[in-house]
Design a protein around this motif. Structure first.
Motif, PDB file in Angstrom:
ATOM      1  N   ASN A   1       3.647  -8.791  -8.921  1.00  0.00           N
ATOM      2  CA  ASN A   1       5.098  -8.719  -9.022  1.00  0.00           C
ATOM      3  C   ASN A   1       5.687  -7.822  -7.958  1.00  0.00           C
ATOM      4  O   ASN A   1       6.752  -8.115  -7.404  1.00  0.00           O
ATOM      5  CB  ASN A   1       5.513  -8.216 -10.400  1.00  0.00           C
ATOM      6  CG  ASN A   1       7.015  -8.024 -10.526  1.00  0.00           C
ATOM      7  OD1 ASN A   1       7.528  -6.913 -10.350  1.00  0.00           O
ATOM      8  ND2 ASN A   1       7.731  -9.084 -10.809  1.00  0.00           N
ATOM      9  N   ARG A   2       5.011  -6.729  -7.681  1.00  0.00           N
ATOM     10  CA  ARG A   2       5.539  -5.742  -6.748  1.00  0.00           C
ATOM     11  C   ARG A   2       4.381  -5.152  -5.968  1.00  0.00           C
ATOM     12  O   ARG A   2       3.303  -4.926  -6.505  1.00  0.00           O
ATOM     13  CB  ARG A   2       6.252  -4.628  -7.518  1.00  0.00           C
ATOM     14  CG  ARG A   2       6.943  -3.592  -6.662  1.00  0.00           C
ATOM     15  CD  ARG A   2       7.405  -2.413  -7.502  1.00  0.00           C
ATOM     16  NE  ARG A   2       6.279  -1.604  -7.946  1.00  0.00           N
ATOM     17  CZ  ARG A   2       6.155  -1.155  -9.186  1.00  0.00           C
ATOM     18  NH1 ARG A   2       7.069  -1.433 -10.106  1.00  0.00           N
ATOM     19  NH2 ARG A   2       5.121  -0.419  -9.524  1.00  0.00           N
ATOM     20  N   MET A   3       4.608  -4.907  -4.681  1.00  0.00           N
ATOM     21  CA  MET A   3       3.559  -4.328  -3.837  1.00  0.00           C
ATOM     22  C   MET A   3       4.234  -3.459  -2.795  1.00  0.00           C
ATOM     23  O   MET A   3       5.252  -3.871  -2.214  1.00  0.00           O
ATOM     24  CB  MET A   3       2.744  -5.442  -3.178  1.00  0.00           C
ATOM     25  CG  MET A   3       1.359  -5.050  -2.769  1.00  0.00           C
ATOM     26  SD  MET A   3       0.351  -6.529  -2.417  1.00  0.00           S
ATOM     27  CE  MET A   3      -1.144  -5.738  -1.845  1.00  0.00           C
ATOM     28  N   GLY A   4       3.690  -2.272  -2.571  1.00  0.00           N
ATOM     29  CA  GLY A   4       4.352  -1.413  -1.606  1.00  0.00           C
ATOM     30  C   GLY A   4       3.572  -0.165  -1.290  1.00  0.00           C
ATOM     31  O   GLY A   4       2.364  -0.079  -1.533  1.00  0.00           O
ATOM     32  N   TRP A   5       4.291   0.810  -0.731  1.00  0.00           N
ATOM     33  CA  TRP A   5       3.678   2.024  -0.212  1.00  0.00           C
ATOM     34  C   TRP A   5       4.407   3.262  -0.740  1.00  0.00           C
ATOM     35  O   TRP A   5       5.646   3.292  -0.804  1.00  0.00           O
ATOM     36  CB  TRP A   5       3.736   2.028   1.313  1.00  0.00           C
ATOM     37  CG  TRP A   5       2.948   0.935   1.936  1.00  0.00           C
ATOM     38  CD1 TRP A   5       3.377  -0.317   2.257  1.00  0.00           C
ATOM     39  CD2 TRP A   5       1.566   0.993   2.302  1.00  0.00           C
ATOM     40  NE1 TRP A   5       2.340  -1.048   2.798  1.00  0.00           N
ATOM     41  CE2 TRP A   5       1.228  -0.265   2.839  1.00  0.00           C
ATOM     42  CE3 TRP A   5       0.583   1.980   2.243  1.00  0.00           C
ATOM     43  CZ2 TRP A   5      -0.054  -0.551   3.313  1.00  0.00           C
ATOM     44  CZ3 TRP A   5      -0.687   1.693   2.709  1.00  0.00           C
ATOM     45  CH2 TRP A   5      -0.999   0.445   3.242  1.00  0.00           C
TER      46      TRP A   5
ATOM     47  N   VAL B   1      -0.509  11.410   3.182  1.00  0.00           N
ATOM     48  CA  VAL B   1      -1.433  10.365   2.761  1.00  0.00           C
ATOM     49  C   VAL B   1      -0.593   9.219   2.204  1.00  0.00           C
ATOM     50  O   VAL B   1       0.259   9.435   1.332  1.00  0.00           O
ATOM     51  CB  VAL B   1      -2.415  10.872   1.692  1.00  0.00           C
ATOM     52  CG1 VAL B   1      -3.327   9.725   1.229  1.00  0.00           C
ATOM     53  CG2 VAL B   1      -3.245  12.028   2.233  1.00  0.00           C
ATOM     54  N   TYR B   2      -0.820   8.044   2.725  1.00  0.00           N
ATOM     55  CA  TYR B   2      -0.067   6.862   2.321  1.00  0.00           C
ATOM     56  C   TYR B   2      -0.910   6.046   1.342  1.00  0.00           C
ATOM     57  O   TYR B   2      -2.057   5.705   1.634  1.00  0.00           O
ATOM     58  CB  TYR B   2       0.301   6.033   3.540  1.00  0.00           C
ATOM     59  CG  TYR B   2       1.435   6.634   4.336  1.00  0.00           C
ATOM     60  CD1 TYR B   2       1.261   7.832   5.026  1.00  0.00           C
ATOM     61  CD2 TYR B   2       2.691   6.039   4.363  1.00  0.00           C
ATOM     62  CE1 TYR B   2       2.312   8.407   5.736  1.00  0.00           C
ATOM     63  CE2 TYR B   2       3.744   6.604   5.067  1.00  0.00           C
ATOM     64  CZ  TYR B   2       3.541   7.787   5.750  1.00  0.00           C
ATOM     65  OH  TYR B   2       4.578   8.352   6.449  1.00  0.00           O
ATOM     66  N   TYR B   3      -0.313   5.735   0.198  1.00  0.00           N
ATOM     67  CA  TYR B   3      -1.002   5.006  -0.863  1.00  0.00           C
ATOM     68  C   TYR B   3      -0.368   3.635  -1.065  1.00  0.00           C
ATOM     69  O   TYR B   3       0.857   3.519  -1.184  1.00  0.00           O
ATOM     70  CB  TYR B   3      -0.928   5.765  -2.178  1.00  0.00           C
ATOM     71  CG  TYR B   3      -1.642   7.081  -2.183  1.00  0.00           C
ATOM     72  CD1 TYR B   3      -0.984   8.253  -1.857  1.00  0.00           C
ATOM     73  CD2 TYR B   3      -2.998   7.156  -2.513  1.00  0.00           C
ATOM     74  CE1 TYR B   3      -1.638   9.473  -1.855  1.00  0.00           C
ATOM     75  CE2 TYR B   3      -3.668   8.372  -2.518  1.00  0.00           C
ATOM     76  CZ  TYR B   3      -2.974   9.526  -2.185  1.00  0.00           C
ATOM     77  OH  TYR B   3      -3.638  10.717  -2.189  1.00  0.00           O
ATOM     78  N   CYS B   4      -1.217   2.646  -1.141  1.00  0.00           N
ATOM     79  CA  CYS B   4      -0.760   1.310  -1.501  1.00  0.00           C
ATOM     80  C   CYS B   4      -0.651   1.211  -3.017  1.00  0.00           C
ATOM     81  O   CYS B   4      -1.495   1.769  -3.757  1.00  0.00           O
ATOM     82  CB  CYS B   4      -1.745   0.267  -0.985  1.00  0.00           C
ATOM     83  SG  CYS B   4      -1.264  -1.439  -1.316  1.00  0.00           S
ATOM     84  N   ASN B   5       0.347   0.508  -3.480  1.00  0.00           N
ATOM     85  CA  ASN B   5       0.585   0.353  -4.912  1.00  0.00           C
ATOM     86  C   ASN B   5       0.913  -1.096  -5.212  1.00  0.00           C
ATOM     87  O   ASN B   5       1.605  -1.758  -4.437  1.00  0.00           O
ATOM     88  CB  ASN B   5       1.745   1.252  -5.336  1.00  0.00           C
ATOM     89  CG  ASN B   5       2.168   1.020  -6.769  1.00  0.00           C
ATOM     90  OD1 ASN B   5       3.118   0.278  -7.020  1.00  0.00           O
ATOM     91  ND2 ASN B   5       1.480   1.631  -7.700  1.00  0.00           N
TER      92      ASN B   5
END
Length: 119
Positions: free
Chosen positions: A32-36, A91-95
Motif C-alpha cells: 500500500n505504501r513504500m518510502g524512506w 541512516v536512511y531506512y526503507c519502509n
C-alpha cells in the motif's frame, strides 16, 4: 513475510547526488505504501518521502524540491537525492506497509543505509 533490502548509500560532497534503492521481496500480496525515513545521531526517525498507492507522494519539508521518490513495477522504490547538504547525513531506512496474503497490512523496515554528506 516481506523483506526490504536497501542499497546506494555512501559518502558524497555537499551539492552532490545519490540514488537509494529498496527492493521488496518475499511473500508479497500487496504493497500500500513504500518510502524512506531517516535518523541522524541524537534525533528521532523522520519522514523523507513516501509513495502511497503507487501514485501519491509525500515529502518531508526539508527535502522538498531536492529529493524525488519513484517506484518501478517490480516492488522497488528509489530515492533520487540531489543538492545534498551536510544536514542530510543520516541512516536512511526503507519502509513498506504491505501484506503477504489476504488480511491486514503490516509495517516493515529495511536494515538502513548510511548517507554521509561532507561540507
Amino acid at each position: 513475510q516481506v523483506q526490504l533490502v536497501e542499497s546506494g548509500g555512501g559518502l558524497v560532497q555537499a551539492g552532490g547526488s545519490l540514488r537509494l534503492s529498496c527492493a521488496a521481496s518475499g511473500s508479497i500480496f500487496s504493497i500500500n505504501r513504500m518510502g524512506w525515513y531517516r535518523q541522524a545521531p541524537g534525533k528521532q526517525r523522520g519522514l523523507v518521502a513516501v509513495l502511497i498507492s503507487g501514485s501519491l507522494t509525500n515529502y518531508g519539508d526539508s527535502v522538498k524540491g531536492r529529493f524525488t521518490i519513484s517506484r518501478d513495477n517490480a516492488n522497488t522504490v528509489y530515492l533520487q537525492m540531489n543538492s545534498l547538504k551536510p544536514e542530510d547525513t543520516a541512516v536512511y531506512y526503507c519502509n513498506a506497509l504491505a501484506k503477504g496474503g489476504p488480511g491486514t497490512y503490516s509495517n516493515y523496515w529495511g536494515q538502513g543505509t548510511q548517507v554521509t554528506v561532507s561540507s
